[in-house]
Scaffold this motif. Structure first.
Motif, PDB file in Angstrom:
ATOM      1  N   ALA A 159       0.907  -1.125   0.077  1.00 43.81           N
ATOM      2  CA  ALA A 159       0.241  -0.168  -0.153  1.00 43.81           C
ATOM      3  C   ALA A 159       0.695   1.294  -0.089  1.00 43.81           C
ATOM      4  O   ALA A 159       0.458   2.174  -0.612  1.00 43.81           O
ATOM      5  CB  ALA A 159      -0.952   0.085   1.109  1.00 43.81           C
ATOM      6  N   GLY A 160       2.099   0.831   1.043  1.00 37.43           N
ATOM      7  CA  GLY A 160       3.031   2.179   0.681  1.00 37.43           C
ATOM      8  C   GLY A 160       3.234   2.550  -0.673  1.00 37.43           C
ATOM      9  O   GLY A 160       3.689   4.018  -0.926  1.00 37.43           O
ATOM     10  N   VAL A 161       3.666   1.589  -1.182  1.00 36.53           N
ATOM     11  CA  VAL A 161       4.346   1.696  -2.666  1.00 36.53           C
ATOM     12  C   VAL A 161       3.364   2.599  -3.471  1.00 36.53           C
ATOM     13  O   VAL A 161       3.834   3.603  -4.394  1.00 36.53           O
ATOM     14  CB  VAL A 161       4.417   0.500  -3.458  1.00 36.53           C
ATOM     15  CG1 VAL A 161       4.523   0.381  -5.038  1.00 36.53           C
ATOM     16  CG2 VAL A 161       5.682  -0.495  -2.933  1.00 36.53           C
ATOM     17  N   LEU A 162       2.049   2.459  -3.532  1.00 34.54           N
ATOM     18  CA  LEU A 162       0.909   3.245  -3.993  1.00 34.54           C
ATOM     19  C   LEU A 162       0.969   4.675  -4.002  1.00 34.54           C
ATOM     20  O   LEU A 162       0.905   5.496  -4.809  1.00 34.54           O
ATOM     21  CB  LEU A 162      -0.414   2.455  -3.899  1.00 34.54           C
ATOM     22  CG  LEU A 162      -0.557   1.339  -4.253  1.00 34.54           C
ATOM     23  CD1 LEU A 162      -2.090   0.746  -3.930  1.00 34.54           C
ATOM     24  CD2 LEU A 162      -0.303   1.050  -5.818  1.00 34.54           C
ATOM     25  N   GLY A 163       1.285   5.196  -2.419  1.00 40.32           N
ATOM     26  CA  GLY A 163       1.266   6.650  -1.998  1.00 40.32           C
ATOM     27  C   GLY A 163       2.610   7.011  -2.603  1.00 40.32           C
ATOM     28  O   GLY A 163       2.715   8.089  -3.083  1.00 40.32           O
ATOM     29  N   LEU A 164       3.804   6.300  -2.582  1.00 43.23           N
ATOM     30  CA  LEU A 164       5.156   6.759  -3.024  1.00 43.23           C
ATOM     31  C   LEU A 164       4.958   7.299  -4.293  1.00 43.23           C
ATOM     32  O   LEU A 164       5.490   8.151  -4.981  1.00 43.23           O
ATOM     33  CB  LEU A 164       6.015   5.460  -2.835  1.00 43.23           C
ATOM     34  CG  LEU A 164       7.536   5.761  -3.162  1.00 43.23           C
ATOM     35  CD1 LEU A 164       8.191   6.776  -2.353  1.00 43.23           C
ATOM     36  CD2 LEU A 164       8.164   4.421  -2.783  1.00 43.23           C
ATOM     37  N   VAL A 165       4.169   6.326  -5.167  1.00 48.18           N
ATOM     38  CA  VAL A 165       4.408   6.633  -6.688  1.00 48.18           C
ATOM     39  C   VAL A 165       3.382   7.837  -7.125  1.00 48.18           C
ATOM     40  O   VAL A 165       3.984   8.533  -7.938  1.00 48.18           O
ATOM     41  CB  VAL A 165       3.506   5.273  -7.574  1.00 48.18           C
ATOM     42  CG1 VAL A 165       3.229   5.441  -8.627  1.00 48.18           C
ATOM     43  CG2 VAL A 165       4.503   4.119  -7.453  1.00 48.18           C
ATOM     44  N   ARG A 166       2.217   7.862  -6.426  1.00 46.10           N
ATOM     45  CA  ARG A 166       1.387   9.021  -6.508  1.00 46.10           C
ATOM     46  C   ARG A 166       2.431  10.370  -6.583  1.00 46.10           C
ATOM     47  O   ARG A 166       2.418  11.334  -7.107  1.00 46.10           O
ATOM     48  CB  ARG A 166       0.311   9.264  -5.630  1.00 46.10           C
ATOM     49  CG  ARG A 166      -0.857   8.188  -6.247  1.00 46.10           C
ATOM     50  CD  ARG A 166      -2.344   8.534  -5.472  1.00 46.10           C
ATOM     51  NE  ARG A 166      -2.092   8.047  -3.928  1.00 46.10           N
ATOM     52  CZ  ARG A 166      -2.327   7.320  -3.601  1.00 46.10           C
ATOM     53  NH1 ARG A 166      -2.885   6.020  -4.409  1.00 46.10           N
ATOM     54  NH2 ARG A 166      -2.345   6.851  -2.318  1.00 46.10           N
ATOM     55  N   SER A 167       2.729  10.444  -5.165  1.00 44.95           N
ATOM     56  CA  SER A 167       3.627  11.496  -4.984  1.00 44.95           C
ATOM     57  C   SER A 167       4.831  11.732  -5.652  1.00 44.95           C
ATOM     58  O   SER A 167       5.289  13.365  -6.077  1.00 44.95           O
ATOM     59  CB  SER A 167       3.967  11.643  -3.506  1.00 44.95           C
ATOM     60  OG  SER A 167       2.878  12.060  -2.397  1.00 44.95           O
ATOM     61  N   LEU A 168       5.511  10.766  -5.990  1.00 48.55           N
ATOM     62  CA  LEU A 168       6.710  11.051  -7.082  1.00 48.55           C
ATOM     63  C   LEU A 168       6.439  11.372  -8.331  1.00 48.55           C
ATOM     64  O   LEU A 168       7.299  12.229  -9.097  1.00 48.55           O
ATOM     65  CB  LEU A 168       7.744   9.687  -7.042  1.00 48.55           C
ATOM     66  CG  LEU A 168       8.357   9.532  -5.820  1.00 48.55           C
ATOM     67  CD1 LEU A 168       9.080   8.207  -5.990  1.00 48.55           C
ATOM     68  CD2 LEU A 168       9.316  10.410  -5.463  1.00 48.55           C
ATOM     69  N   ALA A 169       5.128  10.887  -8.857  1.00 48.16           N
ATOM     70  CA  ALA A 169       4.630  11.417 -10.268  1.00 48.16           C
ATOM     71  C   ALA A 169       4.361  12.647 -10.222  1.00 48.16           C
ATOM     72  O   ALA A 169       4.681  13.571 -11.178  1.00 48.16           O
ATOM     73  CB  ALA A 169       3.216  10.756 -10.369  1.00 48.16           C
ATOM     74  N   VAL A 170       3.928  13.381  -9.169  1.00 48.05           N
ATOM     75  CA  VAL A 170       3.790  14.953  -9.096  1.00 48.05           C
ATOM     76  C   VAL A 170       5.208  15.675  -9.112  1.00 48.05           C
ATOM     77  O   VAL A 170       5.395  16.494  -9.898  1.00 48.05           O
ATOM     78  CB  VAL A 170       2.852  15.077  -7.783  1.00 48.05           C
ATOM     79  CG1 VAL A 170       2.889  16.872  -7.606  1.00 48.05           C
ATOM     80  CG2 VAL A 170       1.541  14.649  -7.835  1.00 48.05           C
ATOM     81  N   GLU A 171       5.861  15.084  -8.224  1.00 50.87           N
ATOM     82  CA  GLU A 171       7.286  15.813  -8.055  1.00 50.87           C
ATOM     83  C   GLU A 171       8.161  15.744  -9.434  1.00 50.87           C
ATOM     84  O   GLU A 171       8.828  16.619  -9.522  1.00 50.87           O
ATOM     85  CB  GLU A 171       8.117  15.091  -6.847  1.00 50.87           C
ATOM     86  CG  GLU A 171       9.226  15.641  -6.375  1.00 50.87           C
ATOM     87  CD  GLU A 171       9.799  15.147  -5.198  1.00 50.87           C
ATOM     88  OE1 GLU A 171       9.104  14.658  -4.320  1.00 50.87           O
ATOM     89  OE2 GLU A 171      11.195  15.139  -4.960  1.00 50.87           O
ATOM     90  N   LEU A 172       8.048  14.539  -9.968  1.00 49.66           N
ATOM     91  CA  LEU A 172       8.883  14.349 -11.162  1.00 49.66           C
ATOM     92  C   LEU A 172       8.269  14.713 -12.447  1.00 49.66           C
ATOM     93  O   LEU A 172       8.802  14.668 -13.748  1.00 49.66           O
ATOM     94  CB  LEU A 172       9.616  12.836 -11.178  1.00 49.66           C
ATOM     95  CG  LEU A 172      10.312  12.308 -10.051  1.00 49.66           C
ATOM     96  CD1 LEU A 172      10.641  11.068 -10.230  1.00 49.66           C
ATOM     97  CD2 LEU A 172      11.390  13.358 -10.045  1.00 49.66           C
ATOM     98  N   GLY A 173       7.059  14.993 -12.319  1.00 48.26           N
ATOM     99  CA  GLY A 173       6.307  15.481 -13.635  1.00 48.26           C
ATOM    100  C   GLY A 173       6.935  16.491 -14.349  1.00 48.26           C
ATOM    101  O   GLY A 173       7.113  16.549 -15.516  1.00 48.26           O
ATOM    102  N   PRO A 174       7.288  17.571 -13.714  1.00 52.51           N
ATOM    103  CA  PRO A 174       7.978  18.611 -14.314  1.00 52.51           C
ATOM    104  C   PRO A 174       9.411  18.113 -15.176  1.00 52.51           C
ATOM    105  O   PRO A 174       9.881  18.919 -16.234  1.00 52.51           O
ATOM    106  CB  PRO A 174       8.182  19.694 -13.392  1.00 52.51           C
ATOM    107  CG  PRO A 174       7.496  19.558 -12.282  1.00 52.51           C
ATOM    108  CD  PRO A 174       7.167  17.973 -12.276  1.00 52.51           C
ATOM    109  N   ARG A 175       9.998  17.164 -14.925  1.00 54.06           N
ATOM    110  CA  ARG A 175      11.162  16.656 -15.510  1.00 54.06           C
ATOM    111  C   ARG A 175      10.521  15.388 -16.607  1.00 54.06           C
ATOM    112  O   ARG A 175      11.716  14.848 -17.202  1.00 54.06           O
ATOM    113  CB  ARG A 175      11.978  15.728 -14.398  1.00 54.06           C
ATOM    114  CG  ARG A 175      12.837  17.107 -13.734  1.00 54.06           C
ATOM    115  CD  ARG A 175      13.796  16.094 -12.607  1.00 54.06           C
ATOM    116  NE  ARG A 175      14.814  15.255 -13.509  1.00 54.06           N
ATOM    117  CZ  ARG A 175      15.336  14.371 -12.864  1.00 54.06           C
ATOM    118  NH1 ARG A 175      15.209  13.899 -11.561  1.00 54.06           N
ATOM    119  NH2 ARG A 175      16.177  13.420 -13.690  1.00 54.06           N
TER     120      ARG A 175
END
Ligand code: NAD
Length: 251
Positions: A159-175
């Motif tokens: 379940a933690g993996v799912l949260g990690l992925v969502r937040s990193l998607a936002v953080e790394l989107g600009p790249r």
């Protein structure tokens, strides 16, 4: 002709990771096959199958519990092939443990591999990718919607993996780095074939009867969806989790 893409896959000496390396080989993607020597899997067999499929790969020992090991793994792609395009955090363990036996040590061991190991892999990869690229982390239906006795620590990590992925998607989107999760159901691999920590061969066969598709999944059926998520066909998909379970969780 564009240069071949380069991928790193943790836990690629067996199961879903091995299938993905073979799938990538057919698509012309070069792979760094992450292998964990403590397990009795055969990375040479993965390499043989990759070459048979017309692909290019190297084997690299990696322990996702150790930051420096994961950093060296990601660096191998850049050092050997000059680039890193796809990162697949696939390595994982499954341990059956009822709540009364679920000590802090057992809990921490699980989270170290199945959650922090994913963070280490994605972090090491992102630091070496140019702007543009794709990452996939392997979760589980146990981490999304499915309760499973004896597997609370596994479910929590996944379940933690799912949260990690969502937040990193936002953080790394600009790249322009996309981050997604895959959510497998019951897939026939060494992990699920283990009768101590999972269902074992008979249990899997039986469980297949309750799945709308009539059987458990094959590793290739997950690998092809991971490959889709990293491909340009999924170029506007990020922060998502995609379930591959033959309809098990919608029944
Ligand atoms: P698998 O056991 O064949 O693959 C797991 C791989 O992770 C192995 O190659 C193992 O050597 C590696 N590994 C374990 N500890 C490691 C460590 N510390 N460092 C590096 N590598 C390590 O089983 P699989 O089913 O192919 O598993 C792949 C992923 O799919 C796992 O994350 C698993 O939890 C997940 N998953 C599997 C199923 C299923 O039904 N098989 C369902 C949901 C999720």
């Amino acid at each position: 002709m564009p240069e071949a893409k380069v991928a790193i896959i943790t836990g690629a000496a067996s199961g879903i990771g091995r299938s993905l390396a073979i799938h990538y080989a057919r698509q012309g993607v070069t792979t760094i096959i992450g292998t964990f020597p403590a397990d009795p899997h055969d990375p040479e067999e993965t390499l043989r199958l990759v070459i048979e499929a017309g692909g290019r790969a190297v084997i690299h020992e990696v322990d996702v519990r150790r930051t420096e090991s994961v950093e060296a793994f990601a660096q191998r792609a850049v050092a050997e092939f000059g680039r890193l395009d796809y990162v697949v955090a696939n390595a994982g363990i499954l341990r059956n443990s009822a709540l009364e036996e679920l000590s802090d040590d057992r809990w921490n061991e699980m989270l170290d591999v199945d959650l922090t190991g994913v963070l280490r892999t994605l972090r090491a990869g992102a630091g070496r990718m140019p702007d543009g690229g794709a990452m996939v982390a392997v979760s589980s239906i146990a981490g999304a919607v499915y309760g499973w006795e004896g597997h609370a620590h596994y479910a929590a990590a996944k379940a933690g993996v799912l949260g990690l992925v969502r937040s990193l998607a936002v953080e790394l989107g600009p790249r322009q780095i996309r981050v997604n999760a895959i959510v497998p159901g019951l897939i026939k691999t060494p992990q699920s074939l283990d009768p101590v920590n999972s269902l074992g061969p008979d249990g899997l066969q039986q469980a297949g009867n309750d799945i709308p598709w009539g059987r458990v999944g094959e590793p290739e059926e997950v690998a092809s969806v991971i490959a889709f998520l990293t491909s340009n066909d999924a170029r506007y998909v990020t922060g998502q989790s995609l379930t591959v379970d033959g309809g098990l969780t919608v029944k």
